[in-house]
Motif scaffolding. Structure first.
Motif, PDB file in Angstrom:
ATOM      1  N   SER A 133       0.828  -1.200   0.000  1.00 60.46           N
ATOM      2  CA  SER A 133       0.000   0.000   0.000  1.00 60.46           C
ATOM      3  C   SER A 133       0.866   1.254   0.000  1.00 60.46           C
ATOM      4  N   HIS A 134       0.311   2.304  -0.570  1.00 62.41           N
ATOM      5  CA  HIS A 134       0.960   3.613  -0.582  1.00 62.41           C
ATOM      6  C   HIS A 134       0.135   4.558   0.280  1.00 62.41           C
ATOM      7  N   PHE A 135       0.782   5.233   1.219  1.00 65.73           N
ATOM      8  CA  PHE A 135       0.101   6.132   2.147  1.00 65.73           C
ATOM      9  C   PHE A 135      -0.153   7.462   1.457  1.00 65.73           C
ATOM     10  N   VAL A 136      -1.430   7.775   1.217  1.00 62.69           N
ATOM     11  CA  VAL A 136      -1.807   9.022   0.564  1.00 62.69           C
ATOM     12  C   VAL A 136      -1.730  10.187   1.541  1.00 62.69           C
ATOM     13  N   GLY A 137      -2.269   9.990   2.763  1.00 61.81           N
ATOM     14  CA  GLY A 137      -2.222  11.063   3.739  1.00 61.81           C
ATOM     15  C   GLY A 137      -3.193  10.850   4.877  1.00 61.81           C
TER      16      GLY A 137
END
Length: 402
Positions: A118-122
């Motif tokens: 997963s990529h942390f958007v914010g």
């Protein structure tokens, strides 16, 4: 101890007409607003008035102001895709004190991405946003770890390149904004997609700003997460423009999106002469900030100029906060309340007769310039954001409690 229990029981007891000695409702709500989320989730069951009060948007906003932390999430290097494999369940989020960075609690990412980590958007008002680390995936999740719920968003219709999350204060609504990938180089994306949690749907929004006719190409700077400041999400666009002759030059601007009105505008950068390798837009202590990187006077030294917009949208309020000379800078992580968080390479050390190089994470106080090393188990760096406990609810379809 018994006296404390009796006092607590008096506060928690449902009020009646004869309970003249009970605390006034406004004092009870003020006490509740200072309690951790895990207790408030239980206290919703005390009575219907309490449930209604704790679920009230005004109470939720007040609670946000009282509980602020730092959350950090290790970055993982995605491995090649294999059918049936999923890796994001191995990721752990760490909640830490915003000043000391000492761990308060840890919780595992409860959803998986078949296409990679997963990529942390914010993070915004206690809501976390994740997407797949693979650029071709349009899978997006919203997650509130304190109420133990997450939601997969419906698929976007555009080929999204980058995402940002913000909060619409006028409508008490979370919104995710997606910038699409454009293949026609001279042109910006003609429209973006905006997801609304209240409607549980995406819609397209026109950019609505004129584009310079002499722009040859452009790209969005993705060094850091896109900051949400003063009700606006921000992206930095780096462009190559043609001059009067054959010469070309680099130029940049900040693209601002009002989450309430869903309108775009441009914010110019501060005037600052001197060489610059790259720059990124971010936030510091609730204000829009800019970091410019240049070569130092000595080898392995990076010079960082930090600017802060003291009054939002007032261009003349850009103020150069400080200039840092950082040795062996390898990664910029972002700002905390106390300073700049970076990763630095260190000299190789001998381990079992072998030389091993281990990077260290350092927090730099921007007032004293003191460097403090931060302890973390992250191998490849980590993403960090200010975080607050939140009662923000996730409802509707595709919501999972765990």
């Amino acid at each position: 101890m018994s006296q404390r229990k009796e006092e607590g029981g008096a506060i928690l007891r449902r009020r009646t007409k004869h309970d003249d000695d009970d605390l006034p409702d406004e004092i009870v709500l003020d006490i509740l607003a200072k309690l951790p989320v895990k207790y408030l989730l239980r206290f919703r069951c005390v009575c219907k008035p309490w449930y209604s009060s704790i679920a009230n948007p005004s109470f939720i906003s007040t609670h946000h102001l009282n509980h602020s932390y730092v959350i950090h999430i290790p970055r993982n290097i995605p491995i090649p895709f294999f059918p049936g494999s999923s890796h994001s369940s191995d990721q752990v989020c760490t909640l830490a004190c915003d000043r000391t960075f000492e761990t308060i609690s840890e919780f595992r990412v409860p959803f998986t991405f078949q296409s990679g980590f997963s990529h942390f958007v914010g993070s915004c008002n206690g809501m976390l946003c994740f997407t797949s680390s693979r650029s071709w995936s349009n899978v997006v999740y919203l997650w509130n770890p304190f109420i133990r719920k997450f939601k997969r968003l419906p698929n976007s219709q555009l080929f999204i390149m980058s995402l940002g999350i913000g909060f619409d204060s006028q409508n008490n609504d979370f919104k995710v904004v997606g910038i699409p990938r454009t293949f026609a180089k001279p042109k910006p994306p003609p429209e973006v997609e905006v997801y609304s949690l209240s409607s549980d749907s995406w819609k397209r929004v026109e950019l609505g700003i004129s584009w310079r006719p002499n722009v040859v190409s452009h790209k969005f700077n993705c060094v850091l997460r896109f900051p949400f400041v003063c009700g606006h999400l921000h992206w930095m666009i780096e462009m190559i423009e043609e001059g009067g002759g054959q010469e070309k030059h680099d130029t940049s601007t900040i693209l601002s999106f009002d989450v309430n009105s869903e309108k775009f505008k441009e914010l110019p950068l501060p005037d600052d002469e001197g060489s610059c390798i790259t720059k990124c837009v971010t936030s510091f202590k609730g204000k829009l900030a800019l970091i410019k990187f240049g070569n130092g006077t000595q080898p392995h030294i990076t010079q960082c100029s930090i600017w802060v917009m003291r009054e939002y949208s007032v261009i003349d309020s850009w103020n150069k906060l400080c200039v840092l000379s950082i040795e062996n800078l390898t990664d910029l992580i972002g700002f905390t309340k106390d300073g700049l968080l970076i990763r630095k390479s260190s000299r190789p050390v001998s381990t079992n007769s072998e030389l091993e190089s281990k990077d260290k994470f350092v927090l730099i106080d921007l007032e004293t310039l003191h460097e403090k090393e931060i302890s973390t188990h992250a191998k490849y760096g980590f993403d960090e954001a200010t975080y607050m406990e939140s009662l923000a609810l996730l409802d509707g379809t595709n919501v999972i409690s765990y």
